[in-house]
Design a protein around this motif. Sequence first.
Motif, mmCIF file in Angstrom:
data_model
loop_
_atom_site.group_PDB
_atom_site.id
_atom_site.type_symbol
_atom_site.label_atom_id
_atom_site.label_comp_id
_atom_site.label_asym_id
_atom_site.label_seq_id
_atom_site.Cartn_x
_atom_site.Cartn_y
_atom_site.Cartn_z
ATOM 1 N N GLU A 292 71.572 -24.724 13.321
ATOM 2 C CA GLU A 292 70.765 -24.003 14.285
ATOM 3 C C GLU A 292 71.152 -22.534 14.357
ATOM 4 O O GLU A 292 70.412 -21.708 14.855
ATOM 5 C CB GLU A 292 70.907 -24.626 15.680
ATOM 6 N N GLN A 293 72.366 -22.181 13.875
ATOM 7 C CA GLN A 293 72.831 -20.812 13.964
ATOM 8 C C GLN A 293 72.246 -19.926 12.868
ATOM 9 O O GLN A 293 72.285 -18.716 12.990
ATOM 10 C CB GLN A 293 74.354 -20.769 13.874
ATOM 11 N N TYR A 294 71.742 -20.497 11.817
ATOM 12 C CA TYR A 294 71.203 -19.711 10.716
ATOM 13 C C TYR A 294 69.836 -19.150 11.088
ATOM 14 O O TYR A 294 69.015 -19.831 11.681
ATOM 15 C CB TYR A 294 71.059 -20.556 9.444
ATOM 16 N N LYS A 295 69.617 -17.919 10.699
ATOM 17 C CA LYS A 295 68.292 -17.342 10.880
ATOM 18 C C LYS A 295 67.461 -17.688 9.659
ATOM 19 O O LYS A 295 67.937 -17.647 8.533
ATOM 20 C CB LYS A 295 68.386 -15.830 11.033
ATOM 21 N N ASN B 6 64.651 -16.945 7.027
ATOM 22 C CA ASN B 6 63.977 -15.812 6.419
ATOM 23 C C ASN B 6 62.490 -16.154 6.302
ATOM 24 O O ASN B 6 62.086 -16.950 5.462
ATOM 25 C CB ASN B 6 64.583 -15.515 5.051
ATOM 26 N N LYS B 7 61.694 -15.543 7.160
ATOM 27 C CA LYS B 7 60.265 -15.870 7.205
ATOM 28 C C LYS B 7 59.538 -15.425 5.946
ATOM 29 O O LYS B 7 58.572 -16.060 5.526
ATOM 30 C CB LYS B 7 59.630 -15.248 8.446
ATOM 31 N N HIS C 88 68.521 -28.006 7.995
ATOM 32 C CA HIS C 88 67.878 -27.286 9.098
ATOM 33 C C HIS C 88 66.518 -27.921 9.383
ATOM 34 O O HIS C 88 65.697 -28.072 8.491
ATOM 35 C CB HIS C 88 67.707 -25.813 8.732
#
Length: 122
Positions: free
Chosen positions: A41-44, A46-47, A95
Amino acid sequence: MTRLCENCGFVNQDDYDFCAKCGNPLVEGLKPKNFIVFKPEQYKINKKAILLSYIITIILSWSGFIVGIISKNTRIAVFTFFGFFMPFYLVQSKHPTIRKHGLIMMIISLVGVALSFYVMFN
């Protein structure tokens, strides 16, 4: 023989020096090691990479359908299976959001491949 953690009560293997669950030292005199636990959950996310993977999946899995409509009597639909590579890779992610996008891409690929084979055989 097993080692029981005094901190959390977890049963560890006898060759462990630290608890596998909480990291507490199981041998006297050892100091706990500092470690960082990363949760998915901490990872962003990349859209741009997600958008690019959608584009790649659509191009690969729907190419046989488009080429089949343009030129009759073609066997290019066999190559539309390459559209499954990206979704299969993303579905294996830990994720949940990435896994969700992988499942959506899987459905897109299934529809594209089904239409490609329909055009190829009709």
